[in-house]
Write a protein that holds these residues in place. Sequence first.
Motif, short mmCIF file in Angstrom:
data_model
loop_
_atom_site.label_atom_id
_atom_site.label_comp_id
_atom_site.label_asym_id
_atom_site.label_seq_id
_atom_site.Cartn_x
_atom_site.Cartn_y
_atom_site.Cartn_z
N GLY A 276 42.34 49.31 42.75
CA GLY A 276 41.22 48.51 42.28
C GLY A 276 39.94 49.33 42.17
O GLY A 276 39.18 49.19 41.20
N ASP B 91 48.91 33.65 39.44
CA ASP B 91 47.46 33.83 39.51
C ASP B 91 46.75 33.00 38.44
O ASP B 91 45.69 32.42 38.69
N GLN B 92 47.35 32.93 37.27
CA GLN B 92 46.74 32.17 36.18
C GLN B 92 46.79 30.67 36.47
O GLN B 92 45.80 29.95 36.30
N ARG C 95 51.63 37.30 38.08
CA ARG C 95 50.48 37.13 37.20
C ARG C 95 50.40 35.69 36.69
O ARG C 95 49.30 35.14 36.55
N THR D 29 44.93 38.22 45.30
CA THR D 29 45.73 37.72 44.20
C THR D 29 47.22 37.77 44.53
O THR D 29 47.65 38.52 45.41
N ARG E 190 48.43 41.32 43.77
CA ARG E 190 48.24 42.26 44.88
C ARG E 190 49.31 42.05 45.95
O ARG E 190 49.88 43.02 46.47
N GLY F 176 44.62 29.89 39.63
CA GLY F 176 43.24 30.33 39.58
C GLY F 176 42.89 31.39 40.60
O GLY F 176 41.73 31.49 41.02
N THR F 177 43.86 32.19 41.01
CA THR F 177 43.62 33.21 42.03
C THR F 177 43.43 34.61 41.43
O THR F 177 43.26 35.57 42.17
N GLY F 178 43.45 34.71 40.09
CA GLY F 178 43.39 36.02 39.46
C GLY F 178 42.10 36.77 39.68
O GLY F 178 42.09 38.00 39.63
N GLU F 179 41.00 36.06 39.94
CA GLU F 179 39.71 36.73 40.13
C GLU F 179 39.31 36.81 41.60
O GLU F 179 38.16 37.12 41.91
N THR F 180 40.23 36.52 42.48
CA THR F 180 39.93 36.57 43.91
C THR F 180 40.36 37.92 44.48
O THR F 180 41.00 38.72 43.82
N ARG G 238 37.61 51.46 38.41
CA ARG G 238 36.19 51.37 38.06
C ARG G 238 35.37 52.55 38.59
O ARG G 238 34.14 52.50 38.57
#
Length: 278
Positions: A97, A64-65, A61, A75, A78, A68-72, A101
């Motif tokens: 994922g 990712d932060q 995590r 990640t 993953r 900048g891969t956290g919103e890809t 939702r």
Amino acid sequence: MNRKELDPESSPEAAFGARIRRLREERGWKQEELADRMGYSGTHISAVETGRKMPTLRFSRNADQVFGTGETADTFERQYREIRHGSLLEGFPQYVGYEGRAVEIRLYEVGIIPGLLQTPEYARALAEGDVWRGSITPEQADDRVSFLAERQAALVRPRPPTMLVVMDESCIRRQVGGDGAMAAQLDRLLEFAELPNTVLQIAPFDMVERRPFNLPMNLLTLSDLSAVAYAESQMRGHLERDTTLVLPLLAAYHQLQAESLSQAASVAMIREARKGTP
């Protein structure tokens, strides 16, 4: 300077480490610079890059932060999940994922309580059983339990999904974690059945050949009304998003619900099983 060359194809850990190194070098950072940004030592970064140390959830995590891969779609988190769970859960990170939702979740389980309904004690007992058999490490057991808690937390939202759950009778008859843990787990099922967005049914043993599924099945409906299916065999999992293949599974699930006990009769069976525990 000695530099260990990695073959990203040699293992998932090597692929993870090689990717960390590549993104770091693209930014012109030394290992110590990345270490400062991520809150680790340079030695730790080196060990992950060279595959000598397994990445952790926190490390992934943080990566990712920082990168900048956290919103890809790809990640580090993953990638970490895939390392931890391996081929037994192929497709599972993608499924989770969608699960987070989904507007409607349909589950069918055999032998054990579905993960989304498990208490921490029940989940821990299952994980420790796998540690005892040598199929996972204690660290992997910890990750499995924490990951399950994250999945359950993701369903606690202002508009929670409708959850339709059918369990084979074996799920409530199989004692897991001792009498106390099993009693708490059965109480959890009774609480679940009282929620306004849930339906809980038991597929009794005498259903026999009328049971349409022989393996656990997860079916999701998303907000755009598309459907996703996920199923696991003993060796691997499979995620299916092709509507033409998922719709027959939904039809089979409707048959399963029709043949199963009503929620009232299912709750009565769970209460009867609960009497056998302290």
